[in-house]
Design a protein around this motif. Sequence first.
Motif, PDB file in Angstrom:
ATOM      1  N   MET A  62      10.333   8.591  -4.037  1.00 56.21           N
ATOM      2  CA  MET A  62      11.349   8.445  -3.795  1.00 56.21           C
ATOM      3  C   MET A  62       9.753   6.642  -4.090  1.00 56.21           C
ATOM      4  SD  MET A  62      14.248   8.137  -3.732  1.00 56.21           S
ATOM      5  CE  MET A  62      15.043   6.622  -3.290  1.00 56.21           C
ATOM      6  N   ILE A  63      10.268   5.875  -4.435  1.00 56.42           N
ATOM      7  CA  ILE A  63       9.031   4.503  -4.641  1.00 56.42           C
ATOM      8  C   ILE A  63       9.475   3.494  -3.185  1.00 56.42           C
ATOM      9  CG2 ILE A  63       7.830   2.835  -5.024  1.00 56.42           C
ATOM     10  CD1 ILE A  63       7.535   5.932  -6.055  1.00 56.42           C
ATOM     11  N   VAL A  64      11.119   2.821  -3.378  1.00 60.80           N
ATOM     12  CA  VAL A  64      11.558   2.320  -2.412  1.00 60.80           C
ATOM     13  C   VAL A  64      12.804   3.287  -2.115  1.00 60.80           C
ATOM     14  CG1 VAL A  64      12.222   0.406  -2.017  1.00 60.80           C
ATOM     15  CG2 VAL A  64      10.640   0.063  -3.009  1.00 60.80           C
ATOM     16  N   THR A  65      12.603   3.213  -0.681  1.00 65.00           N
ATOM     17  CA  THR A  65      13.881   3.973  -0.277  1.00 65.00           C
ATOM     18  C   THR A  65      15.074   3.524  -0.188  1.00 65.00           C
ATOM     19  OG1 THR A  65      13.536   3.837   2.401  1.00 65.00           O
ATOM     20  CG2 THR A  65      12.569   5.557   1.287  1.00 65.00           C
ATOM     21  N   GLN A  66      16.883   3.618   0.447  1.00 67.14           N
ATOM     22  CA  GLN A  66      17.690   2.829   0.735  1.00 67.14           C
ATOM     23  C   GLN A  66      17.268   1.879   1.464  1.00 67.14           C
ATOM     24  OE1 GLN A  66      21.089   4.612  -0.380  1.00 67.14           O
ATOM     25  NE2 GLN A  66      22.487   3.969   0.706  1.00 67.14           N
ATOM     26  N   ALA A  67      17.165   2.877   3.259  1.00 67.69           N
ATOM     27  CA  ALA A  67      16.304   1.949   3.833  1.00 67.69           C
ATOM     28  C   ALA A  67      16.243   0.915   3.987  1.00 67.69           C
ATOM     29  CB  ALA A  67      16.253   3.038   5.071  1.00 67.69           C
TER      30      ALA A  67
ATOM     31  N   ILE B 147      16.723   0.213  -4.717  1.00 63.06           N
ATOM     32  CA  ILE B 147      16.054   1.819  -4.327  1.00 63.06           C
ATOM     33  C   ILE B 147      15.426   2.172  -6.302  1.00 63.06           C
ATOM     34  CG2 ILE B 147      16.208   3.921  -3.600  1.00 63.06           C
ATOM     35  CD1 ILE B 147      19.217   2.490  -2.692  1.00 63.06           C
ATOM     36  N   TRP B 148      14.216   2.356  -5.830  1.00 68.17           N
ATOM     37  CA  TRP B 148      13.337   2.827  -6.721  1.00 68.17           C
ATOM     38  C   TRP B 148      12.775   4.088  -6.774  1.00 68.17           C
ATOM     39  CZ3 TRP B 148       7.928   0.352  -7.142  1.00 68.17           C
ATOM     40  CH2 TRP B 148       7.223   0.371  -8.335  1.00 68.17           C
ATOM     41  N   ASP B 149      12.605   5.019  -7.687  1.00 64.65           N
ATOM     42  CA  ASP B 149      12.620   6.663  -8.061  1.00 64.65           C
ATOM     43  C   ASP B 149      11.767   6.399  -9.082  1.00 64.65           C
ATOM     44  OD1 ASP B 149      13.964   8.160  -9.643  1.00 64.65           O
ATOM     45  OD2 ASP B 149      15.235   8.025  -7.598  1.00 64.65           O
ATOM     46  N   ALA B 150      11.087   7.482  -9.118  1.00 64.87           N
ATOM     47  CA  ALA B 150      10.522   8.707 -10.317  1.00 64.87           C
ATOM     48  C   ALA B 150       9.856   9.523 -10.319  1.00 64.87           C
ATOM     49  CB  ALA B 150       8.996   7.199 -10.950  1.00 64.87           C
ATOM     50  N   MET B 151       9.302  10.034 -11.025  1.00 62.97           N
ATOM     51  CA  MET B 151       8.399  11.182 -11.719  1.00 62.97           C
ATOM     52  C   MET B 151       7.911  11.080 -12.871  1.00 62.97           C
ATOM     53  SD  MET B 151      12.053  13.407 -12.358  1.00 62.97           S
ATOM     54  CE  MET B 151      10.518  15.735 -12.527  1.00 62.97           C
ATOM     55  N   ALA B 152       6.588  12.483 -13.007  1.00 60.74           N
ATOM     56  CA  ALA B 152       6.662  12.153 -13.992  1.00 60.74           C
ATOM     57  C   ALA B 152       6.716  13.287 -15.340  1.00 60.74           C
ATOM     58  CB  ALA B 152       4.785  13.103 -13.808  1.00 60.74           C
TER      59      ALA B 152
ATOM     60  N   LYS C 156       0.830  -1.141   0.097  1.00 59.25           N
ATOM     61  CA  LYS C 156      -0.031   0.334  -0.118  1.00 59.25           C
ATOM     62  C   LYS C 156       0.842   1.213   0.201  1.00 59.25           C
ATOM     63  CE  LYS C 156      -4.059  -1.811   2.337  1.00 59.25           C
ATOM     64  NZ  LYS C 156      -4.815  -1.927   3.613  1.00 59.25           N
ATOM     65  N   THR C 157       2.241   1.613   0.628  1.00 59.82           N
ATOM     66  CA  THR C 157       3.117   2.382   0.849  1.00 59.82           C
ATOM     67  C   THR C 157       3.464   2.536  -0.642  1.00 59.82           C
ATOM     68  OG1 THR C 157       3.824   1.673   3.281  1.00 59.82           O
ATOM     69  CG2 THR C 157       4.893   3.290   1.853  1.00 59.82           C
ATOM     70  N   GLN C 158       4.454   1.558  -1.059  1.00 63.47           N
ATOM     71  CA  GLN C 158       4.744   1.523  -2.490  1.00 63.47           C
ATOM     72  C   GLN C 158       3.384   2.052  -3.879  1.00 63.47           C
ATOM     73  OE1 GLN C 158       6.376  -2.727  -3.020  1.00 63.47           O
ATOM     74  NE2 GLN C 158       7.674  -1.779  -2.090  1.00 63.47           N
ATOM     75  N   ARG C 159       2.378   1.593  -3.493  1.00 61.64           N
ATOM     76  CA  ARG C 159       1.861   1.744  -4.656  1.00 61.64           C
ATOM     77  C   ARG C 159       1.032   3.643  -4.194  1.00 61.64           C
ATOM     78  NH1 ARG C 159      -3.336  -1.483  -2.539  1.00 61.64           N
ATOM     79  NH2 ARG C 159      -4.164  -0.084  -4.372  1.00 61.64           N
ATOM     80  N   LYS C 160       1.133   3.767  -2.642  1.00 63.36           N
ATOM     81  CA  LYS C 160       0.699   5.602  -2.204  1.00 63.36           C
ATOM     82  C   LYS C 160       1.396   5.935  -3.175  1.00 63.36           C
ATOM     83  CE  LYS C 160      -0.171   8.365   1.709  1.00 63.36           C
ATOM     84  NZ  LYS C 160      -0.477   8.420   3.019  1.00 63.36           N
ATOM     85  N   ARG C 161       2.926   5.964  -2.974  1.00 58.11           N
ATOM     86  CA  ARG C 161       4.885   6.632  -3.393  1.00 58.11           C
ATOM     87  C   ARG C 161       3.738   6.568  -4.872  1.00 58.11           C
ATOM     88  NH1 ARG C 161       8.997   3.839   0.713  1.00 58.11           N
ATOM     89  NH2 ARG C 161       8.263   4.692   2.747  1.00 58.11           N
TER      90      ARG C 161
END
Length: 733
Positions: A295-300, A335-340, A277-282
Amino acid sequence: MKKIFLLVFSLFFVVASNFAQEKKNKKEVQQGHIDQNKFRQLKDVLATPNDQHTASGAPGSQYTQQKVDYVMDIRLEESTNKIYGDETITYHNNSKDQLDYLWVQLDQNMRADDSKTPLAKSTGASAFITPKNFQNTYMKEGKGFGFNIEKVESEGKPLSHFINRTMMRINLPNPLASGETFKFRIKWNYKINDINKDGGRSGLESFPDGNNNYTIAQFFPRLAVYNNVEGWQNMQFWGRSEWALEFGDYEVNLTVPADHIVDATGVLQNEKNVLTKTQRKRWEKARTTFDKPVMIVTQAEAEKAEKGRTSKTKTWKFKAKRVRDFAFASSRKYIWDAMATNVNGKTVMAVSLYPKEGNPLWEEHSTRAVATTLIEYSKLTFDYPYPKAISVHSERQGMEYPMICFNFGRPNPDGTYSDRTKKGMIGVIVHEVGHNFFPMIVNSDERQWTWMDEGLNSFVEILAEDVYDPVLFAGNPAKNITRYMSGDQSNISPIMSQGDYVKQFGPNAYTKPAAGLYILRKTIMGPELFDHAFRTYSKRWMFKHPTPADFFRSMEDASGMDLDWFWRGWFYTTDVNDIGIKAVKPLYLTDKPSERVAKLKEQYKQYFDGLGDLVYITDKKEDANPKAMDKYAEGKEVPSYIYSVEFEKPGGLIMPLIVELTYADGSTEKQTFPAQIWMKNDKTVKRVFASTKEIKSIKVDPDMETADVDTSNNSWPKKESKKFDEFKNKVKN
């Protein structure tokens, strides 16, 4: 005017007739010759246009191409590092031809134990070698790579087939007529190669903690191209020249360890099943965030995940429309990040996946570089049509696939990095994401013409990098290519060479085509004209298979410029550009005709009488009369300095002649003469420069725009080296 023209023509005829008569009297026999002018048309080289590939460079009314759809179930087995696949292929015969068989590419067989690729290399014995290298070279053991084909069947019945190394022929039960489809199934598996140990364009990277980073491509049997130029493009894969592929629709189910993060070509169909749910919200936040990555999945979170293991699995489901290939990445380390990204009003997701070993460099730059690439490439080609573009980090990779690419660029273990590392990482991301345009959409034949994707892509990359960081990527492609072009001719291939036998692959397929297009845009055509023509080519051949002739013809058709001389020289030869100043002669106005002119006036009195008043130009300073033109100047200032300049061209290439004049007062003036100045004589040409100011120096190609390989002859007065000046002073003293 007509009278003067007739007099001039008559004078020319008399002189020419006398010359011909002298030749005849000497009884010389001259041999004929064919047209070797460097401005001759390319009609003797390019394929004859037809109703499929037209003379304008556009697809013709009868153009066709095949379509291939795939439905695949793929399982990644982490414990054995194997991939198991089961695919159903639907082949659409859109050609006008009847097909008796199909050809399927088996690229993994390039590294099979019985592969011919290692045997096709010339090797010699080294005087010294490490024990490990000796073992790898001379004590090889089979590693079991390559496809294991378990089943090839249609409608539940075995399908006749024959494997020829990296190609498999499917023998059709019945000929496949135009407009018909054929559905068949291939079940297979193979062992995944370790990229750092075994090499390869895709595979796995292993980490000391026992985790792997899987960047997987060329992982399934794929249909070869059948088109109206080559027929079947079934050249063997030797490991270098890449692929020719058909467009189609994909449905792919990827079953991987449950704690892995996955992304792939296409749109994820089951977010609720595979994301928290957290990943989907991000992810939803990222879809509306245009200024910075989310950040969809943070480094931590990634560091926590990489410490665990699970025997459970998850299946990630992807669908992709109108793509020519499919690739994916999978690891628990990501680690997973994204932007529009706003591409002319359409939202496209820029995405990055990377292990902690890529930070802080990747977090700072990867997704931003992806976004810049999509925006800048779209300006020069067409609006990016896919929903996303993904950059995945792997230590030693730089490879491209639809919507996803694998890229190197790793900081030091302590997180520090040099500008060189940063530049290399951003550069490879821009380049590989840019490949979405060439050849993932403008689908050229990489197996035949590497430059059509690598060269065109490298050119647009230069423009995109300049937008991202103009300081870091400052450079002059035209100047930088001269070292390669002036090298040993026996170790250089023309750009128009098939990729497998090209010498110096990088400069040949990447940097020289890019530099040529850079020169074409900046110096020969100008950005406005070039950009329109380049966009025209790109849009014409979106989702189609262009040839080199289609590119050359489209660029000319859309610009109104005859560029055959440029294509012939830059792409079909290894000629170099070298233009210099051969001689500079000061001239002077005078009212006195020279002895030669006086004799001509007497001999052709009627002609000269028809010209009326005359002023003369002489190379004798003592005869100068700077006021000779004053009474004809009508109040305008008369140039008092005249220079006759002879330019030479020792190099074989044709290029515009760019001349910079520096005057006594320190001001400068640049004059550009088109390449056509060399049409009648491509060895030497003359120009006269007249000015009211004294010219102190003349320089050819002052900004090094034309890839001139020898600048020692570019200046007048000729510049002498500092060492030579010191030598002269010693002699003088």
